[in-house]
Design a protein around this motif. Sequence first.
Motif, PDB file in Angstrom:
ATOM      1  N   ALA A   1     -61.301 -36.636  30.494  1.00 55.96           N
ATOM      2  CA  ALA A   1     -61.737 -35.244  30.517  1.00 55.96           C
ATOM      3  C   ALA A   1     -61.217 -34.461  29.322  1.00 55.96           C
ATOM      4  O   ALA A   1     -60.752 -33.332  29.462  1.00 55.96           O
ATOM      5  CB  ALA A   1     -61.305 -34.585  31.824  1.00 55.96           C
ATOM      6  N   THR A   2     -61.305 -35.063  28.144  1.00 54.56           N
ATOM      7  CA  THR A   2     -60.959 -34.378  26.904  1.00 54.56           C
ATOM      8  C   THR A   2     -61.990 -34.745  25.831  1.00 54.56           C
ATOM      9  O   THR A   2     -62.617 -35.815  25.911  1.00 54.56           O
ATOM     10  CB  THR A   2     -59.560 -34.778  26.385  1.00 54.56           C
TER      11      THR A   2
ATOM     12  N   ALA B   1     -64.729 -38.997  22.435  1.00 54.85           N
ATOM     13  CA  ALA B   1     -64.925 -39.569  21.105  1.00 54.85           C
ATOM     14  C   ALA B   1     -64.437 -41.015  21.042  1.00 54.85           C
ATOM     15  O   ALA B   1     -65.037 -41.858  20.373  1.00 54.85           O
ATOM     16  CB  ALA B   1     -64.189 -38.721  20.067  1.00 54.85           C
ATOM     17  N   ALA B   2     -63.347 -41.306  21.760  1.00 53.55           N
ATOM     18  CA  ALA B   2     -62.757 -42.642  21.707  1.00 53.55           C
ATOM     19  C   ALA B   2     -63.533 -43.656  22.543  1.00 53.55           C
ATOM     20  O   ALA B   2     -63.696 -44.812  22.135  1.00 53.55           O
ATOM     21  CB  ALA B   2     -61.309 -42.587  22.194  1.00 53.55           C
ATOM     22  N   ASP B   3     -64.013 -43.245  23.723  1.00 56.76           N
ATOM     23  CA  ASP B   3     -64.697 -44.186  24.613  1.00 56.76           C
ATOM     24  C   ASP B   3     -65.740 -43.441  25.446  1.00 56.76           C
ATOM     25  O   ASP B   3     -65.547 -43.196  26.644  1.00 56.76           O
ATOM     26  CB  ASP B   3     -63.694 -44.890  25.528  1.00 56.76           C
ATOM     27  N   PRO B   4     -66.857 -43.083  24.842  1.00 55.46           N
ATOM     28  CA  PRO B   4     -67.879 -42.323  25.573  1.00 55.46           C
ATOM     29  C   PRO B   4     -68.469 -43.073  26.754  1.00 55.46           C
ATOM     30  O   PRO B   4     -68.903 -42.447  27.731  1.00 55.46           O
ATOM     31  CB  PRO B   4     -68.933 -42.035  24.503  1.00 55.46           C
TER      32      PRO B   4
END
Length: 241
Positions: free
Chosen positions: A39-40, A45-48
């Motif tokens: 929830a950030t 961005a890292a693991d959609p």
Amino acid sequence: MDIQNIFVLTGAGISAESGLGTFRDRGGVWSRFDPMKLATPEAFAADPVVVHDFYNMRRRDAMKAEPNPAHAALARLEAELTARGGRLFLCTQNVDDLHERAGSREVVHIHGELLKARCTACGAVQAWREDLSVETPCPSCGTRGSMRPDVVWFGEMPKHLDAIEDALLKSDLFVAIGTSGAVYPAAGYAAQAREFAIPTLALNLEAADNAGMFAKTRLGPASETVPAFLADILAGGDGAG
């Protein structure tokens, strides 16, 4: 007591009896999942794929849930106050649509809405009931990989803050229902109401983190305390019973 304008803040506790989990209670969502990984903006961005899977699950759960008597009571309160020439300002921290499905006509979602999706490329917001994925094209601009739930993640700015502040200062009564009192800025509204001599009431299953900010508190399930609050208001009381 003539109460015409009521500001109601609702949290996860009001939807808990509809089967949707709370977040900060023992056994709540954030005790089972790491919010920093789900929830950030950085998590997305890292693991959609993982983030989409989590919100797809929550969206399906929200659509299966049904409004409970607490939601229905607030919808009736809105109608009654409007008929009197007053107003119910319903501000919810919840991203579900149970207030709307219970009949509430004006609902302000400070943390966004799960049944909407936003394109990070063009900014367009769409009503959305299906799963999202990294392959979902934006209906407005066609970009793939840019669609996300239109919810407020940790580190993002809550929505509608100016309208919320304006309504709070114009209210005759501030009521918090099913809130933990731990998430700001919403957790600070009770203190702000007290600063302006606006009566404060909490309807919670158990005392919130900011319980000391409320002049009166009624403890119990929302499906019981909110209809009782409605009955007291309609009888000319202050909602505290």
